[in-house]
Design an enzyme around this catalytic site. Structure first.
Site, mmCIF file in Angstrom:
data_model
loop_
_atom_site.group_PDB
_atom_site.id
_atom_site.type_symbol
_atom_site.label_atom_id
_atom_site.label_comp_id
_atom_site.label_asym_id
_atom_site.label_seq_id
_atom_site.Cartn_x
_atom_site.Cartn_y
_atom_site.Cartn_z
ATOM 1 N N GLN A 81 1.945 -6.230 -3.077
ATOM 2 C CA GLN A 81 2.216 -6.214 -1.634
ATOM 3 C C GLN A 81 3.506 -5.413 -1.369
ATOM 4 O O GLN A 81 3.783 -4.471 -2.082
ATOM 5 C CB GLN A 81 2.307 -7.628 -1.042
ATOM 6 N N GLY A 85 -4.078 -4.549 -4.446
ATOM 7 C CA GLY A 85 -5.077 -3.557 -4.838
ATOM 8 C C GLY A 85 -4.363 -2.301 -5.267
ATOM 9 O O GLY A 85 -3.682 -1.685 -4.461
ATOM 10 N N HIS A 86 -4.461 -1.972 -6.519
ATOM 11 C CA HIS A 86 -3.786 -0.780 -7.014
ATOM 12 C C HIS A 86 -4.815 0.256 -7.439
ATOM 13 O O HIS A 86 -5.589 0.033 -8.361
ATOM 14 C CB HIS A 86 -2.875 -1.134 -8.198
ATOM 15 N N THR A 87 -4.823 1.349 -6.712
ATOM 16 C CA THR A 87 -5.787 2.405 -7.011
ATOM 17 C C THR A 87 -5.145 3.431 -7.927
ATOM 18 O O THR A 87 -4.090 3.967 -7.619
ATOM 19 C CB THR A 87 -6.226 3.099 -5.702
ATOM 20 N N ASP A 125 0.813 -1.222 0.000
ATOM 21 C CA ASP A 125 0.000 0.000 0.000
ATOM 22 C C ASP A 125 0.843 1.267 0.000
ATOM 23 O O ASP A 125 0.437 2.283 0.553
ATOM 24 C CB ASP A 125 -0.971 0.014 1.198
ATOM 25 N N LYS A 145 2.107 2.108 -5.213
ATOM 26 C CA LYS A 145 2.828 1.618 -6.409
ATOM 27 C C LYS A 145 2.040 1.852 -7.683
ATOM 28 O O LYS A 145 2.603 2.153 -8.716
ATOM 29 C CB LYS A 145 3.093 0.109 -6.302
HETATM 30 P P1 IMP Z 1 -2.817 -12.978 1.864
HETATM 31 O O1 IMP Z 1 -1.860 -12.410 0.863
HETATM 32 O O2 IMP Z 1 -4.257 -12.782 1.497
HETATM 33 O O3 IMP Z 1 -2.497 -14.398 2.227
HETATM 34 O O4 IMP Z 1 -2.621 -12.145 3.230
HETATM 35 C C1 IMP Z 1 -1.428 -12.232 4.008
HETATM 36 C C2 IMP Z 1 -1.043 -10.872 4.568
HETATM 37 O O5 IMP Z 1 -0.647 -10.007 3.504
HETATM 38 C C3 IMP Z 1 -2.166 -10.143 5.311
HETATM 39 O O6 IMP Z 1 -1.599 -9.419 6.393
HETATM 40 C C4 IMP Z 1 -2.714 -9.176 4.278
HETATM 41 O O7 IMP Z 1 -3.324 -8.053 4.856
HETATM 42 C C5 IMP Z 1 -1.410 -8.799 3.566
HETATM 43 N N1 IMP Z 1 -1.631 -8.340 2.198
HETATM 44 C C6 IMP Z 1 -1.922 -9.077 1.117
HETATM 45 N N2 IMP Z 1 -2.023 -8.302 0.035
HETATM 46 C C7 IMP Z 1 -1.767 -7.050 0.440
HETATM 47 C C8 IMP Z 1 -1.665 -5.788 -0.258
HETATM 48 O O8 IMP Z 1 -1.821 -5.673 -1.471
HETATM 49 N N3 IMP Z 1 -1.368 -4.705 0.524
HETATM 50 C C9 IMP Z 1 -1.131 -4.817 1.852
HETATM 51 N N4 IMP Z 1 -1.206 -5.945 2.521
HETATM 52 C C10 IMP Z 1 -1.507 -7.063 1.821
#
Ligand code: IMP
Length: 441
Positions: A236, A52-54, A25, A28
């Site tokens: 991520q 999630g890319h806004t 977040d 990017k």
């Molecule tokens: P998962 O990727 O759904 O397995 O989640 C594992 C961890 O990664 C959790 O703490 C999520 O909140 C975090 N996470 C997954 N994708 C994102 C992202 O795009 N941004 C921030 N945190 C993420």
């Protein structure tokens, strides 16, 4: 002669990795979108629709989860690499959403034969497992990411190429779903997922995406030879890396720069530049240690002004001061060439700012974080205080126009992290940036 030509051509090429250097977040999407003006292709190499890319372009908001942000640029090829876990439903939703905005995603999208398919049963297992963990939940996005990667490593996953072979599809899916339904019904007491329905949906999906399926590695090699510029879009952030992040509170892929290689098939020497997108403060979604977290009014201020809500799950993000100890690690993990600072304007108006320079851990002052969540949770941040600025940096496009205290904050950040700053984002629009170095030159 031929090999000399090849070398000359490839010298002009630039393979740029853009990734988040904190817990995701960092903003990017906007930077990828901006840089995409100059590239031939954008590659996603890990993660799935948990990202999630806004993007805000000409005031219009678009949120992408799986399809590379480059899709909004006509003529830019968007690759989904082998390292990605692909949800057919998520892909088709995004394609439909883009269509309603007049974007024909299929004309630009290409998918690796080796990408792993996320099944409805992966989603069910992810959610059932999180419920069963209760207070020890990871806080996943509940989208089946972890279980899909587990199956990949266990060598029982269904890959995109399998969708084109009816026999292979049925056989692999049956074996995988027998295991999933055993877990769902026997371990978690949940309902089984229907095999025939899943098979029919995947058969249809395979037919739909058949023209997009390709050997991504071969295409990237050709782009390198042809001297093209390619952007590798991380999802991520570095601290959610399954090996180097705050394990077990991490995602299930390698989010660090090496993931761009394993997740697309290029080697490390093909990468020319690694840009670490770095928020001017720190945020995190989900559970896990966060040494500089603020639960006071300053934390609330950062959350409000920075609109810190997850683009994927809508969850509130936890907010805190800038932590240069963890950034020192991610500069190393990623061979980071430079940082791009985002959301500097969120700090406007704060009287003073704190930067975490070291931790106290087991009675010692340390300048590099310990590995793993349990030890990091024991670290107490040591801060340096700097004066804030009352002027606005929002929309600023020149270094000289930034308040002196903002300049000093950024210079201190460079010195503490051990990486230079190439760009500063000062607002959500693609034009709101201070550019100090052309990262694709
Ligand atoms: P998962 O990727 O759904 O397995 O989640 C594992 C961890 O990664 C959790 O703490 C999520 O909140 C975090 N996470 C997954 N994708 C994102 C992202 O795009 N941004 C921030 N945190 C993420």
């Amino acid at each position: 002669m031929a090999s000399h030509c090849g070398e000359l051509e490839s010298d002009m090429s630039k393979f740029l990795v853009v990734l988040g250097s904190q817990w995701g977040d960092e903003g990017k999407g906007k930077i990828v979108d901006l840089l995409t003006d100059q590239v031939s292709a954008v590659v996603r190499f890990q993660g799935g629709h948990n990202a999630g890319h806004t993007l805000i372009i000409n005031g219009q908001k678009t949120v992408l989860h799986l399809i590379p942000s480059g899709i909004l640029h006509p003529g830019v090829t968007c690759y989904i690499g082998n390292g990605v876990v692909l949800s057919p439903d998520a892909l088709m939703h995004e394609v439909d959403d883009l269509k309603s905005q007049g974007v024909d995603a299929f004309s630009q999208l290409k998918i690796s034969t080796q990408s792993t398919i996320i099944l409805p049963s992966h989603v069910a297992i992810d959610q059932a497992r999180e419920r069963a963990r209760g207070g020890n939940a990871i806080g996943t996005t509940g989208r089946g990411i972890g279980p899909a990667y587990e199956d990949k490593v266990a060598r029982r996953a269904l890959r995109v190429g399998d969708l084109l072979d009816a026999g292979q599809l049925e056989q692999t899916l049956r074996a995988q779903m027998e295991w999933h339904n055993f877990l769902l019904t026997q371990q978690f007491g949940e309902a089984a997922i229907d095999f025939e329905e899943t098979l029919a949906a995947l058969t249809g999906f395979g037919k739909t995406i058949k023209p997009l399926i390709c050997n991504v590695t071969a295409e990237l090699a050709a782009l390198k030879r042809a001297g093209k510029k390619v952007l590798f879009e991380g999802a991520q952030g570095a601290l959610l890396d399954v090996d180097h992040g705050t394990y077990p509170f991490v995602t299930s892929s390698n989010t660090t720069a090496g993931g761009a290689c394993t997740g697309s098939g290029i080697g490390p020497r093909a990468i020319d530049y690694v840009l670490g997108i770095t928020k001017a403060y720190t945020t995190r979604v989900g559970a896990g240690p966060f040494p500089t977290e603020l639960t006071d009014s300053v934390g609330k201020h950062l959350a409000n002004v920075g609109k810190e809500k997850g683009a994927t799950t809508g969850r509130d993000r936890r907010c805190g001061w800038l932590d240069t100890v963890i950034l020192r690690q991610t500069v190393v993990n990623n061979s980071m060439t430079a940082m791009c600072i985002t959301k500097l304007d969120v700090l406007d108006g704060l009287e003073e700012l704190k930067i975490c320079t070291h931790y106290e851990f087991n009675g010692e002052k340390i300048d590099f974080p310990p590995a793993g969540a349990a030890d990091l949770a024991q670290c107490v941040p040591i801060y340096e205080t700097m004066p804030g600025w009352s002027e606005t940096t929002a929309g600023c496009t020149e270094w000289s126009a930034l308040p002196v205290n903002a300049q000093n904050y950024l210079k201190r950040m460079e010195a503490l992290c051990g990486a230079k700053i190439a760009m500063i984002s000062t607002g959500p629009d693609r034009l709101e940036n201070v550019i100090l170095e052309d990262v694709l030159a």
